[in-house]
Design a protein around this motif. Structure first.
Motif, PDB file in Angstrom:
ATOM      1  N   VAL A  61      -7.082  59.241-119.850  1.00 30.40           N
ATOM      2  CA  VAL A  61      -6.413  58.235-118.883  1.00 30.40           C
ATOM      3  C   VAL A  61      -6.721  56.949-119.268  1.00 30.40           C
ATOM      4  O   VAL A  61      -7.871  56.548-119.585  1.00 30.40           O
ATOM      5  N   VAL A 115     -11.922  58.433-120.098  1.00 33.29           N
ATOM      6  CA  VAL A 115     -11.227  57.027-119.592  1.00 33.29           C
ATOM      7  C   VAL A 115     -11.267  56.137-120.689  1.00 33.29           C
ATOM      8  O   VAL A 115     -12.144  55.878-121.319  1.00 33.29           O
ATOM      9  N   LEU A 122      -3.375  64.095-112.379  1.00 32.61           N
ATOM     10  CA  LEU A 122      -4.605  64.631-112.924  1.00 32.61           C
ATOM     11  C   LEU A 122      -4.935  65.835-113.007  1.00 32.61           C
ATOM     12  O   LEU A 122      -5.427  66.577-113.943  1.00 32.61           O
ATOM     13  N   ARG A 150      -4.677  61.111-108.362  1.00 36.25           N
ATOM     14  CA  ARG A 150      -5.448  62.507-108.184  1.00 36.25           C
ATOM     15  C   ARG A 150      -4.595  63.622-108.601  1.00 36.25           C
ATOM     16  O   ARG A 150      -4.928  64.611-109.254  1.00 36.25           O
ATOM     17  N   ALA A 161     -10.968  58.444-111.934  1.00 39.35           N
ATOM     18  CA  ALA A 161     -10.748  59.132-113.013  1.00 39.35           C
ATOM     19  C   ALA A 161     -11.666  60.035-113.485  1.00 39.35           C
ATOM     20  O   ALA A 161     -11.634  61.057-113.582  1.00 39.35           O
TER      21      ALA A 161
END
Length: 440
Positions: free
Chosen positions: A215, A254, A355, A352, A247
């Protein structure tokens, strides 16, 4: 591109999820799953070996033949002919072992250790987890014998033992827990500690899991400054730190770009950097610049035609009304507002679930029903999303004004109040989205 389309939280979440799909499968060592929480199975997992692998003792005590013990439960005295400990046979593992009476041993087809020499009637001193010798079919716990207890680390001392038949045999039989081919878990299951233990015990060395999402987090705003460098007219870039932490808490890798100024070329360059590389991001999340102001750079870039599949949305929620979703160089891009509470709420409700989908989870973020511990007002015509704390009496707003940043450190959940409700009364049922790691 048309103007913002009014929609509900559920409708915008569906638009976000429509741009995501589970990432590909990778084969990883079972140990990696133990060290990397949150990995999700890409394929069903079946046992490769039996559990237990062989008949073994469930207690410290004496292995016996039931035929040597009176059926009426009367006591009998037997010679102690051997001492069996957990682990490989002593002639393989430790030639200096004090194990008594064992010759060359192995595991035969029935899953029992063989070659214990015995007299016509005899008992074998045996420890928990040790393989049951061939021909022996029960274990009598030491505390139910004349020995009473064993001394930890002590050698065999007793030459005879007095014992009696027990109601249970205290033997864990081979393959009574798992047989080869038995299903351990379905695809979509998190490879948590329980599955890791079962997989290792059942002879598996690797598991097929979905790749961890990568991400990229970008915050926009010429007013944003790195921590410790704020000057008059600037504010610390807290959003990218918060979104990156959220994340990572979900198990994502990340790339935190940080703040970019309110200039379209700067944003385009930042987006290119995280999507046009050898390891492109699987998801881009930006905060700020998505409203209708003159400096809203995200909206400007989206309107320029540089992105694909652009949807600007006015979600009927408070906070977090302005939202957008698009694709940049084939990578899904979720744009959330710049207000920290709005960004936090938007991440929970939209990022969320995306993901989770990328990571291979089935279903969306769990929502449960709880009770309001106190009352509060809700703005008419929109879904109110309120940070709350949970207690024995129900949920309470985490701050007097839910838009205040002070609510976030205290909150352990969000409450979603329907658009038709303008007043919540203590005791009313409320929809709760937990913020703890278990629910995420």
């Amino acid at each position: 591109m048309t103007g913002p389309a009014p929609r509900t939280i559920a409708e915008h979440r569906s638009a976000v999820l429509a741009r995501t799909a589970p990432l590909g499968a990778v084969e990883v060592p079972v140990e990696h799953c133990a060290q990397t929480p949150g990995l999700v199975l890409a394929r069903d997992v079946a046992a490769a070996a039996a559990v237990p692998a062989f008949d073994n003792s469930a207690m410290d005590g004496y292995a016996v033949r039931l035929a040597d013990l009176p059926a009426d439960g009367s006591e009998v005295t037997l010679p102690v002919v051997a001492d069996v400990r957990p682990g490989p046979p002593p002639d393989v593992a430790d030639p200096a072992s004090d194990v008594v009476g064992m010759k060359s041993t192995g595991v035969d087809g029935s899953g029992t250790v063989n070659s214990i020499p015995t007299t016509p009637a005899g008992a074998v001193r045996i420890m928990t987890g040790a393989a049951l010798p061939a021909g022996f079919d029960a274990v009598v716990p030491v505390e139910r014998t004349s020995t009473g207890r064993f001394v930890a680390g002590g050698p065999t001392a007793e030459r005879t033992v007095t014992l009696a038949r027990q109601p249970r045999d205290h033997v864990r039989r081979a393959a009574t827990d798992l047989r080869p081919g038995d299903l351990l878990a379905r695809a979509g299951t998190t490879a948590g500690p329980g599955l890791v233990a079962a997989a290792a015990a059942a002879g598996l060395t690797t598991l097929a899991v979905h790749r961890r999402p990568r991400v990229a987090v970008i915050s926009t705003g010429s007013e944003l400054a790195d921590l410790g460098t704020a000057a008059p007219g600037t504010i610390p870039d807290s959003n990218s730190l918060m979104l990156a932490a959220l994340a990572r808490d979900l198990g994502a890798d990340v790339v935190r770009v940080g703040a970019v100024p309110d200039h379209p070329d700067a944003l385009r360059a930042a987006l290119d950097d995280v999507t046009d590389t050898a390891r492109p991001a699987d998801l881009v999340v930006t905060s700020g610049g998505v409203s209708a102001g003159a400096s809203d750079v995200v909206r400007e870039v989206l309107a320029s035609g540089a992105a694909d599949d652009v949807e600007l949305a006015a979600v009927a929620m408070r906070p977090g009304r302005p939202q957008a979703v698009a694709t940049w160089r084939g990578v899904p891009w979720i744009a959330v507002p710049g207000n920290p509470v709005s960004a936090f709420v938007s991440f929970t409700l939209f990022v969320r679930p995306a993901l989770r989908r990328l990571a291979g989870h089935e279903g969306t973020t769990p929502v449960r029903t709880g009770r309001a511990a106190t009352g509060w007002t809700s703005p008419p015509g929109v879904e109110q999303v309120l940070p709350v704390t949970t207690g024995p009496d129900g949920v309470t707003p985490a701050a007097r004004d839910g838009h205040h940043l002070a609510a976030l450190p205290r909150a352990d959940a969000l409450v979603i109040v329907p658009a038709a409700v303008e007043k919540v009364v203590a005791g009313d049922p409320v929809a709760i989205v937990a913020l703890d790691g278990e629910s995420r």
